[in-house]
Design an enzyme around this catalytic site. Structure first.
Site, PDB file in Angstrom:
ATOM      1  N   PRO A   7       0.544  -1.141  -0.199  1.00 55.78           N
ATOM      2  CA  PRO A   7       0.082   0.432   0.096  1.00 55.78           C
ATOM      3  C   PRO A   7       0.540   1.137  -0.056  1.00 55.78           C
ATOM      4  O   PRO A   7       2.155   1.232   0.299  1.00 55.78           O
ATOM      5  CB  PRO A   7      -0.735  -0.180   1.352  1.00 55.78           C
ATOM      6  CG  PRO A   7      -0.309  -1.145   2.252  1.00 55.78           C
ATOM      7  CD  PRO A   7       0.263  -1.690   1.221  1.00 55.78           C
ATOM      8  N   ASN A   8       0.016   2.173  -0.967  1.00 56.36           N
ATOM      9  CA  ASN A   8       1.177   3.608  -0.791  1.00 56.36           C
ATOM     10  C   ASN A   8       2.338   4.023  -1.941  1.00 56.36           C
ATOM     11  O   ASN A   8       2.515   4.633  -2.203  1.00 56.36           O
ATOM     12  CB  ASN A   8       1.054   4.169   0.849  1.00 56.36           C
ATOM     13  CG  ASN A   8       0.015   4.498   1.533  1.00 56.36           C
ATOM     14  OD1 ASN A   8      -1.452   5.110   0.551  1.00 56.36           O
ATOM     15  ND2 ASN A   8      -0.049   4.209   2.493  1.00 56.36           N
ATOM     16  N   ARG A  15       5.528  11.974  -3.636  1.00 58.89           N
ATOM     17  CA  ARG A  15       5.760  11.870  -2.311  1.00 58.89           C
ATOM     18  C   ARG A  15       6.435  11.918  -0.404  1.00 58.89           C
ATOM     19  O   ARG A  15       6.984  11.031  -1.254  1.00 58.89           O
ATOM     20  CB  ARG A  15       4.047  11.384  -1.145  1.00 58.89           C
ATOM     21  CG  ARG A  15       2.642  12.477  -1.683  1.00 58.89           C
ATOM     22  CD  ARG A  15       2.064  13.447  -1.546  1.00 58.89           C
ATOM     23  NE  ARG A  15       0.676  13.600  -1.904  1.00 58.89           N
ATOM     24  CZ  ARG A  15       0.258  14.383  -3.070  1.00 58.89           C
ATOM     25  NH1 ARG A  15       1.228  14.455  -4.418  1.00 58.89           N
ATOM     26  NH2 ARG A  15      -1.211  14.412  -3.515  1.00 58.89           N
ATOM     27  N   TYR A  20      11.307   8.398   0.987  1.00 59.05           N
ATOM     28  CA  TYR A  20      11.113   7.459   0.547  1.00 59.05           C
ATOM     29  C   TYR A  20      11.610   7.302  -0.743  1.00 59.05           C
ATOM     30  O   TYR A  20      11.781   6.643  -2.165  1.00 59.05           O
ATOM     31  CB  TYR A  20       9.965   6.703  -0.355  1.00 59.05           C
ATOM     32  CG  TYR A  20       9.269   6.087   1.295  1.00 59.05           C
ATOM     33  CD1 TYR A  20       9.390   5.493   2.094  1.00 59.05           C
ATOM     34  CD2 TYR A  20       8.117   6.774   2.278  1.00 59.05           C
ATOM     35  CE1 TYR A  20       9.019   4.874   3.643  1.00 59.05           C
ATOM     36  CE2 TYR A  20       7.676   6.897   2.631  1.00 59.05           C
ATOM     37  CZ  TYR A  20       7.984   5.613   3.870  1.00 59.05           C
ATOM     38  OH  TYR A  20       7.437   5.163   4.497  1.00 59.05           O
ATOM     39  N   ASN A  71       7.945  -6.043  -1.200  1.00 65.29           N
ATOM     40  CA  ASN A  71       7.436  -5.176   0.017  1.00 65.29           C
ATOM     41  C   ASN A  71       6.363  -4.938   0.318  1.00 65.29           C
ATOM     42  O   ASN A  71       5.837  -4.000  -0.475  1.00 65.29           O
ATOM     43  CB  ASN A  71       7.987  -3.244  -0.850  1.00 65.29           C
ATOM     44  CG  ASN A  71       7.874  -2.651   0.132  1.00 65.29           C
ATOM     45  OD1 ASN A  71       7.690  -2.530   1.545  1.00 65.29           O
ATOM     46  ND2 ASN A  71       9.081  -1.298  -0.343  1.00 65.29           N
ATOM     47  N   ALA A  74       3.198  -1.570   4.811  1.00 70.49           N
ATOM     48  CA  ALA A  74       2.730  -0.799   5.893  1.00 70.49           C
ATOM     49  C   ALA A  74       2.716  -2.623   7.095  1.00 70.49           C
ATOM     50  O   ALA A  74       2.245  -2.466   7.508  1.00 70.49           O
ATOM     51  CB  ALA A  74       1.384   0.535   6.185  1.00 70.49           C
ATOM     52  N   GLU A  95      12.330  -9.950   1.658  1.00 75.57           N
ATOM     53  CA  GLU A  95      11.960  -9.187   1.854  1.00 75.57           C
ATOM     54  C   GLU A  95      12.618  -7.758   1.481  1.00 75.57           C
ATOM     55  O   GLU A  95      13.462  -7.664   1.734  1.00 75.57           O
ATOM     56  CB  GLU A  95      11.159  -8.821   3.645  1.00 75.57           C
ATOM     57  CG  GLU A  95      10.288  -7.835   3.783  1.00 75.57           C
ATOM     58  CD  GLU A  95      10.560  -8.306   5.630  1.00 75.57           C
ATOM     59  OE1 GLU A  95      10.607  -9.459   5.638  1.00 75.57           O
ATOM     60  OE2 GLU A  95       9.663  -6.664   6.041  1.00 75.57           O
ATOM     61  N   HIS A  97      12.946  -3.275   1.514  1.00 80.78           N
ATOM     62  CA  HIS A  97      12.253  -1.956   2.108  1.00 80.78           C
ATOM     63  C   HIS A  97      12.812  -0.995   1.367  1.00 80.78           C
ATOM     64  O   HIS A  97      14.572  -1.424   1.465  1.00 80.78           O
ATOM     65  CB  HIS A  97      12.063  -2.255   4.162  1.00 80.78           C
ATOM     66  CG  HIS A  97      10.870  -2.698   4.521  1.00 80.78           C
ATOM     67  ND1 HIS A  97       9.472  -2.668   4.319  1.00 80.78           N
ATOM     68  CD2 HIS A  97      11.166  -3.547   4.605  1.00 80.78           C
ATOM     69  CE1 HIS A  97       9.253  -3.707   4.671  1.00 80.78           C
ATOM     70  NE2 HIS A  97      10.270  -4.509   4.922  1.00 80.78           N
ATOM     71  N   ARG A 104      13.579   3.166  12.478  1.00 77.04           N
ATOM     72  CA  ARG A 104      12.488   4.069  13.007  1.00 77.04           C
ATOM     73  C   ARG A 104      11.564   3.851  13.968  1.00 77.04           C
ATOM     74  O   ARG A 104      12.372   3.361  14.269  1.00 77.04           O
ATOM     75  CB  ARG A 104      11.871   3.947  11.269  1.00 77.04           C
ATOM     76  CG  ARG A 104      12.566   4.259  10.119  1.00 77.04           C
ATOM     77  CD  ARG A 104      11.647   4.148   9.046  1.00 77.04           C
ATOM     78  NE  ARG A 104      10.814   5.672   8.540  1.00 77.04           N
ATOM     79  CZ  ARG A 104       9.893   5.308   8.278  1.00 77.04           C
ATOM     80  NH1 ARG A 104       9.869   4.132   6.576  1.00 77.04           N
ATOM     81  NH2 ARG A 104       8.589   6.015   7.777  1.00 77.04           N
TER      82      ARG A 104
HETATM   83  O1  CA2 Z   1      10.787   1.541   3.786  1.00 77.25           O
HETATM   84  C1  CA2 Z   1       9.736   0.688   2.994  1.00 77.25           C
HETATM   85  O2  CA2 Z   1      10.084   0.399   2.292  1.00 77.25           O
HETATM   86  C2  CA2 Z   1       8.314   0.490   3.607  1.00 77.25           C
HETATM   87  O3  CA2 Z   1       7.806  -0.847   3.260  1.00 77.25           O
HETATM   88  C3  CA2 Z   1       7.552   1.642   3.392  1.00 77.25           C
HETATM   89  C4  CA2 Z   1       6.566   1.647   4.594  1.00 77.25           C
HETATM   90  C5  CA2 Z   1       6.066   1.842   5.449  1.00 77.25           C
HETATM   91  O4  CA2 Z   1       5.199   1.471   6.055  1.00 77.25           O
HETATM   92  C6  CA2 Z   1       7.380   0.665   5.926  1.00 77.25           C
HETATM   93  O5  CA2 Z   1       7.482   0.560   7.409  1.00 77.25           O
HETATM   94  C7  CA2 Z   1       8.607   0.611   5.308  1.00 77.25           C
HETATM   95  C8  CA2 Z   1       5.369   2.739   3.738  1.00 77.25           C
HETATM   96  C9  CA2 Z   1       4.686   2.534   2.040  1.00 77.25           C
HETATM   97  C10 CA2 Z   1       4.866   4.199   2.285  1.00 77.25           C
HETATM   98  O6  CA2 Z   1       4.640   4.788   0.585  1.00 77.25           O
HETATM   99  C11 CA2 Z   1       4.991   6.271   0.494  1.00 77.25           C
HETATM  100  C12 CA2 Z   1       5.480   6.409  -1.069  1.00 77.25           C
HETATM  101  C13 CA2 Z   1       5.644   7.898  -1.152  1.00 77.25           C
HETATM  102  C14 CA2 Z   1       4.867   8.614  -0.054  1.00 77.25           C
HETATM  103  C15 CA2 Z   1       4.074   8.426   0.957  1.00 77.25           C
HETATM  104  C16 CA2 Z   1       3.818   7.136   1.084  1.00 77.25           C
END
Ligand code: CA2
Length: 151
Positions: A7-8, A15, A20, A71, A74, A95, A97, A104
């Site tokens: 997700p996201n 963003r 990221y 990946n 969340a 896996e 990230h 974090r």
């Molecule tokens: O670091 C990573 O790849 C995460 O999997 C990213 C997740 C986070 O919840 C994990 O703890 C670590 C969040 C992905 C959200 O992606 C976005 C990308 C651009 C802008 C906002 C969110």
């Protein structure tokens, strides 16, 4: 190879670039396709914001894909369903990230996925994906050459 994005991650490059990075998801997918093709492998990619869609994609990988890079975003920290699906299909899984989840907030330190993955790569931004896919390809080749030797 199947590459799943949780997700996201469709927002990548648009963003929160300070966390990221500024590379888009499509640019990451393109890099992964190139890396695979240079090594006679193929990559299918899917991003979903829905846990059930990711579980379905993992189940459908059985008998179709040799390896999975995921990946879970969340869902890493919440999803027993994704973990159970990976454990059930028994396809070697890496896996991935972008950020170093261990550096974090404490709630990101625990991964439900790590115990059912062959390994975890985090903290290298978009490069985590290429490192993860390369690790997966290397692992599969090493396994296949061990199997061939034993025969
Ligand atoms: O670091 C990573 O790849 C995460 O999997 C990213 C997740 C986070 O919840 C994990 O703890 C670590 C969040 C992905 C959200 O992606 C976005 C990308 C651009 C802008 C906002 C969110």
């Amino acid at each position: 190879m199947l590459v799943l994005h949780g997700p996201n991650l469709n927002l990548l490059g648009r963003r929160e670039p300070e966390i990221y990075g500024s590379v888009s998801l499509e640019a990451i997918n393109q890099k992964l396709r190139q890396l695979a093709e240079a090594q006679n492998a193929r990559v299918t990619t899917l991003q979903s914001n829905h846990e059930g869609t990711l579980v379905d994609a993992i189940q459908d990988a059985f008998g179709v894909h040799d390896g999975l890079a995921i990946n879970p975003a969340a869902y890493t920290h919440t999803s027993v369903a994704i973990r159970d699906a990976i454990a059930a299909i028994e396809i070697p899984t890496v896996e991935v990230h972008l950020s170093n989840i261990h550096q974090r907030e404490p709630f990101r330190h625990h991964s439900y996925i790590a115990p059912v993955a062959i390994g975890q790569i985090c903290g290298f931004g978009a490069r985590s994906y290429t490192l993860g896919l390369q690790a997966l390809l290397d692992w599969l080749r090493a396994r296949d050459s061990r199997t061939a030797q034993a025969e």
